[in-house]
Design an enzyme around this catalytic site. Structure first.
Site, PDB file in Angstrom:
ATOM      1  N   ASP A 137     -17.529 -10.848  30.674  1.00  0.00           N
ATOM      2  CA  ASP A 137     -17.787 -11.920  29.757  1.00  0.00           C
ATOM      3  C   ASP A 137     -18.830 -12.984  30.290  1.00  0.00           C
ATOM      4  O   ASP A 137     -19.292 -12.654  31.545  1.00  0.00           O
ATOM      5  CB  ASP A 137     -16.527 -12.938  29.621  1.00  0.00           C
ATOM      6  CG  ASP A 137     -16.682 -14.295  28.769  1.00  0.00           C
ATOM      7  OD1 ASP A 137     -17.231 -14.232  27.930  1.00  0.00           O
ATOM      8  OD2 ASP A 137     -16.454 -15.404  29.322  1.00  0.00           O
ATOM      9  N   SER A 138     -19.496 -13.494  29.494  1.00  0.00           N
ATOM     10  CA  SER A 138     -20.266 -14.428  30.067  1.00  0.00           C
ATOM     11  C   SER A 138     -20.131 -15.316  31.252  1.00  0.00           C
ATOM     12  O   SER A 138     -20.831 -15.989  32.017  1.00  0.00           O
ATOM     13  CB  SER A 138     -21.101 -15.481  28.710  1.00  0.00           C
ATOM     14  OG  SER A 138     -20.014 -16.226  28.736  1.00  0.00           O
TER      15      SER A 138
ATOM     16  N   TYR B 223     -23.752 -18.092  26.814  1.00  0.00           N
ATOM     17  CA  TYR B 223     -24.635 -16.874  25.941  1.00  0.00           C
ATOM     18  C   TYR B 223     -24.699 -17.417  24.426  1.00  0.00           C
ATOM     19  O   TYR B 223     -25.411 -17.044  23.755  1.00  0.00           O
ATOM     20  CB  TYR B 223     -23.804 -15.752  25.845  1.00  0.00           C
ATOM     21  CG  TYR B 223     -23.902 -14.654  26.918  1.00  0.00           C
ATOM     22  CD1 TYR B 223     -24.758 -15.266  28.042  1.00  0.00           C
ATOM     23  CD2 TYR B 223     -23.326 -13.540  26.787  1.00  0.00           C
ATOM     24  CE1 TYR B 223     -24.568 -14.228  29.216  1.00  0.00           C
ATOM     25  CE2 TYR B 223     -23.422 -12.609  28.091  1.00  0.00           C
ATOM     26  CZ  TYR B 223     -24.032 -12.954  29.146  1.00  0.00           C
ATOM     27  OH  TYR B 223     -24.108 -12.027  29.997  1.00  0.00           O
ATOM     28  N   GLY B 224     -24.019 -18.693  24.039  1.00  0.00           N
ATOM     29  CA  GLY B 224     -23.857 -18.916  22.618  1.00  0.00           C
ATOM     30  C   GLY B 224     -25.195 -19.382  22.030  1.00  0.00           C
ATOM     31  O   GLY B 224     -25.101 -18.900  20.778  1.00  0.00           O
TER      32      GLY B 224
ATOM     33  N   CYS C 196     -14.160 -17.762  20.460  1.00  0.00           N
ATOM     34  CA  CYS C 196     -14.740 -17.512  21.619  1.00  0.00           C
ATOM     35  C   CYS C 196     -13.704 -17.624  22.782  1.00  0.00           C
ATOM     36  O   CYS C 196     -12.942 -18.578  22.852  1.00  0.00           O
ATOM     37  CB  CYS C 196     -15.602 -18.680  21.824  1.00  0.00           C
ATOM     38  SG  CYS C 196     -16.372 -19.046  23.489  1.00  0.00           S
ATOM     39  N   THR C 197     -13.692 -16.701  23.751  1.00  0.00           N
ATOM     40  CA  THR C 197     -12.660 -16.562  24.667  1.00  0.00           C
ATOM     41  C   THR C 197     -12.475 -17.814  25.708  1.00  0.00           C
ATOM     42  O   THR C 197     -11.704 -18.037  26.140  1.00  0.00           O
ATOM     43  CB  THR C 197     -12.875 -15.354  25.609  1.00  0.00           C
ATOM     44  OG1 THR C 197     -14.361 -15.404  26.362  1.00  0.00           O
ATOM     45  CG2 THR C 197     -12.474 -14.044  24.676  1.00  0.00           C
ATOM     46  N   HIS C 198     -13.746 -18.626  25.579  1.00  0.00           N
ATOM     47  CA  HIS C 198     -13.732 -19.808  26.564  1.00  0.00           C
ATOM     48  C   HIS C 198     -12.698 -20.761  26.052  1.00  0.00           C
ATOM     49  O   HIS C 198     -11.867 -21.629  26.706  1.00  0.00           O
ATOM     50  CB  HIS C 198     -14.937 -20.467  26.655  1.00  0.00           C
ATOM     51  CG  HIS C 198     -15.975 -19.854  27.664  1.00  0.00           C
ATOM     52  ND1 HIS C 198     -16.544 -18.510  27.386  1.00  0.00           N
ATOM     53  CD2 HIS C 198     -16.363 -20.397  28.553  1.00  0.00           C
ATOM     54  CE1 HIS C 198     -17.378 -18.459  28.586  1.00  0.00           C
ATOM     55  NE2 HIS C 198     -17.375 -19.330  29.451  1.00  0.00           N
TER      56      HIS C 198
ATOM     57  N   GLU D   7     -16.981 -23.813  31.073  1.00  0.00           N
ATOM     58  CA  GLU D   7     -17.464 -23.317  32.479  1.00  0.00           C
ATOM     59  C   GLU D   7     -17.624 -24.472  33.588  1.00  0.00           C
ATOM     60  O   GLU D   7     -17.325 -24.031  34.672  1.00  0.00           O
ATOM     61  CB  GLU D   7     -19.245 -23.081  32.093  1.00  0.00           C
ATOM     62  CG  GLU D   7     -19.408 -21.638  31.549  1.00  0.00           C
ATOM     63  CD  GLU D   7     -18.976 -20.410  32.328  1.00  0.00           C
ATOM     64  OE1 GLU D   7     -19.371 -20.191  33.557  1.00  0.00           O
ATOM     65  OE2 GLU D   7     -18.006 -19.826  32.010  1.00  0.00           O
TER      66      GLU D   7
ATOM     67  N   CYS E 283     -15.629 -11.172  25.399  1.00  0.00           N
ATOM     68  CA  CYS E 283     -16.796 -12.216  24.816  1.00  0.00           C
ATOM     69  C   CYS E 283     -17.173 -11.791  23.503  1.00  0.00           C
ATOM     70  O   CYS E 283     -17.608 -10.792  23.223  1.00  0.00           O
ATOM     71  CB  CYS E 283     -17.774 -12.046  25.999  1.00  0.00           C
ATOM     72  SG  CYS E 283     -19.388 -13.204  25.278  1.00  0.00           S
ATOM     73  N   ASN E 284     -16.907 -12.771  22.565  1.00  0.00           N
ATOM     74  CA  ASN E 284     -17.221 -12.466  21.134  1.00  0.00           C
ATOM     75  C   ASN E 284     -18.834 -12.324  21.165  1.00  0.00           C
ATOM     76  O   ASN E 284     -19.296 -11.394  20.437  1.00  0.00           O
ATOM     77  CB  ASN E 284     -16.728 -13.626  20.315  1.00  0.00           C
ATOM     78  CG  ASN E 284     -15.146 -13.515  20.045  1.00  0.00           C
ATOM     79  OD1 ASN E 284     -14.709 -13.065  19.199  1.00  0.00           O
ATOM     80  ND2 ASN E 284     -14.466 -14.137  21.305  1.00  0.00           N
ATOM     81  N   THR E 285     -19.480 -13.307  21.659  1.00  0.00           N
ATOM     82  CA  THR E 285     -20.822 -13.174  21.477  1.00  0.00           C
ATOM     83  C   THR E 285     -21.521 -12.100  22.029  1.00  0.00           C
ATOM     84  O   THR E 285     -22.326 -11.532  21.361  1.00  0.00           O
ATOM     85  CB  THR E 285     -21.387 -14.677  22.301  1.00  0.00           C
ATOM     86  OG1 THR E 285     -20.653 -15.569  21.847  1.00  0.00           O
ATOM     87  CG2 THR E 285     -22.884 -14.759  21.982  1.00  0.00           C
TER      88      THR E 285
HETATM   89  N1  DGL Z   1     -16.913 -16.290  25.896  1.00  0.00           N
HETATM   90  C1  DGL Z   1     -17.764 -16.244  25.143  1.00  0.00           C
HETATM   91  C2  DGL Z   1     -17.228 -15.718  23.639  1.00  0.00           C
HETATM   92  O1  DGL Z   1     -16.224 -15.375  23.592  1.00  0.00           O
HETATM   93  C3  DGL Z   1     -19.167 -16.690  25.105  1.00  0.00           C
HETATM   94  C4  DGL Z   1     -19.184 -18.236  25.405  1.00  0.00           C
HETATM   95  C5  DGL Z   1     -20.651 -18.382  25.763  1.00  0.00           C
HETATM   96  O2  DGL Z   1     -21.287 -17.916  26.728  1.00  0.00           O
HETATM   97  O3  DGL Z   1     -21.401 -19.144  25.092  1.00  0.00           O
HETATM   98  O4  DGL Z   1     -18.095 -15.923  22.759  1.00  0.00           O
END
Ligand code: DGL
Length: 267
Positions: A15-16, A47-48, A188-190, A156, A78-80
Site C-alpha cells: 500500500d502507499s 498517492y491520492g 480507499c484502504t486508509h 497516515e 491500495c485502490n489507487t
Molecule cells: N490506501 C490507498 C487507497 O486504497 C491510497 C491512499 C493514498 O495514498 O492516497 O486508495
C-alpha cells in the site's frame, strides 16, 4: 524456486502507507498459515493526488522488490495503486496479483434507497475503473462519487479522531446522505481506520461497505496451494519511511511485534 519452497513462500502486500494494514489483518485471519511481507511506501504517501506516472514507477519498484524476494502472490492493498498500475504489474510479473477497486457492485445490490456514496482518493474517483463500474452497475442506482483529498493524510498521521479528520468526514459524507445515500463504499484502504468516526456521522441506518474480507477470499481462490495449518506463519514489514514510526503504529493498533525494515531505495 522448488514447489515445496513455493508453497511456503510469503505473500507480498503493498500500500502507499498504513491503509493496507486493514487488508492485511483480514488476509491473516482468513489464511492463518500463510506468511506475509508488507510494504508501506510511507515516504511517498499519500498517492491520492499524485501523477499516474509517479504511482506506476513506485508500484513497479515495490513489486520488483517483492517478486525478487520470492513472494508467491501479490496483493495490491491500495485502490489507487490498483486502478493506476495493476494492468502494468500483471504484464511484468507472472504470479497471481489481487488488486482492489471500490466495491460499487455489491453496494448497488445492497442499497434500498437506490443511492450509493463512494469515498475514495481523487485518482481513484477519476479512474477508468470507476467509470466502468458506474456504467455497469449504476444504471438503476445513483452513484455519488466523492473524492476525499486530505483524508488519507490524516490516517497516515494517526489522526483518526482529530477535529480536522471529523470536519473532513462531515464534509465528504453529509451531502451524500442528504441526497439519500443509505450505503457508503470505502474506496480507499486508509478509510477503514476511520470506521468508528464514520459510524458516528452516519448512524446505524447506513451500511458501510469495506472490502477487505472479499479481498481475502479472492486471494484464497488464486493461491496455488495452501500450506498445512501447523506451520508458524510470520509477517515482515518494510517501509520507505521511518521504520520506528511504522513499528510504533503497529503497536498502537494492537499488531504483534514483528520486525520492520527499511525498503531499499530505487537504484
Ligand atoms: N490506501 C490507498 C487507497 O486504497 C491510497 C491512499 C493514498 O495514498 O492516497 O486508495
Amino acid at each position: 524456486m522448488r514447489t515445496s519452497e513455493a508453497i511456503f513462500a510469503p505473500i507480498g502486500v503493498y500500500d502507499s502507507g498504513i491503509g493496507g494494514l486493514s487488508v492485511l489483518r483480514a488476509l491473516r485471519e482468513a489464511l492463518p498459515a500463510e506468511s506475509f511481507v508488507y510494504v508501506a511506501d510511507n515516504a511517498h504517501a499519500p498517492y491520492g493526488d499524485r501523477s499516474a506516472a509517479f504511482i506506476e514507477t513506485r508500484a513497479t519498484h515495490i513489486s520488483q522488490f517483492l517478486v525478487g524476494g520470492g513472494v508467491k502472490a501479490l496483493v495490491l492493498a491500495c485502490n489507487t495503486a490498483s486502478v493506476v498500475a495493476a494492468q502494468h504489474l500483471r504484464k511484468l510479473h507472472g504470479l497471481p496479483i489481487v488488486a482492489m477497486e471500490p466495491a460499487i457492485k455489491p453496494a448497488t445490490q445492497l442499497t434500498r434507497s437506490k443511492v450509493v456514496l463512494v469515498l475514495a482518493t481523487t485518482n481513484t474517483i477519476h479512474s477508468p475503473a470507476v467509470a466502468r463500474l458506474c456504467h455497469a452497475y449504476g444504471q438503476e442506482v445513483k452513484v455519488i462519487l466523492q473524492p476525499c483529498p486530505g483524508l488519507a493524510d490524516q490516517v497516515e498521521r494517526g489522526q483518526f479522531q482529530s477535529t480536522r479528520t471529523r470536519r473532513l468526514l462531515d464534509g465528504f459524507i453529509r451531502p451524500g446522505m442528504a441526497a439519500g445515500a443509505d450505503t457508503i463504499v470505502l474506496g480507499c484502504t486508509h478509510y477503514a481506520f476511520l470506521a468508528e468516526e464514520i459510524a458516528l456521522i452516519t448512524g446505524p441506518s447506513v451500511t458501510v461497505v469495506e472490502p477487505s474480507g472479499a479481498i481475502a477470499r479472492q486471494l484464497a481462490r488464486v493461491l496455488p496451494n495452501t500450506p498445512a495449518p501447523a506451520r508458524t506463519a510470520a509477517t515482515t514489514y518494510y517501509t520507505s519511511g521511518s521504520a520506528p514510526a511504522l513499528s510504533a503504529f503497529l503497536t498502537a493498533i494492537g499488531e504483534p511485534a514483528e520486525p520492520v525494515y527499511t525498503l531499499p531505495a530505487t537504484r
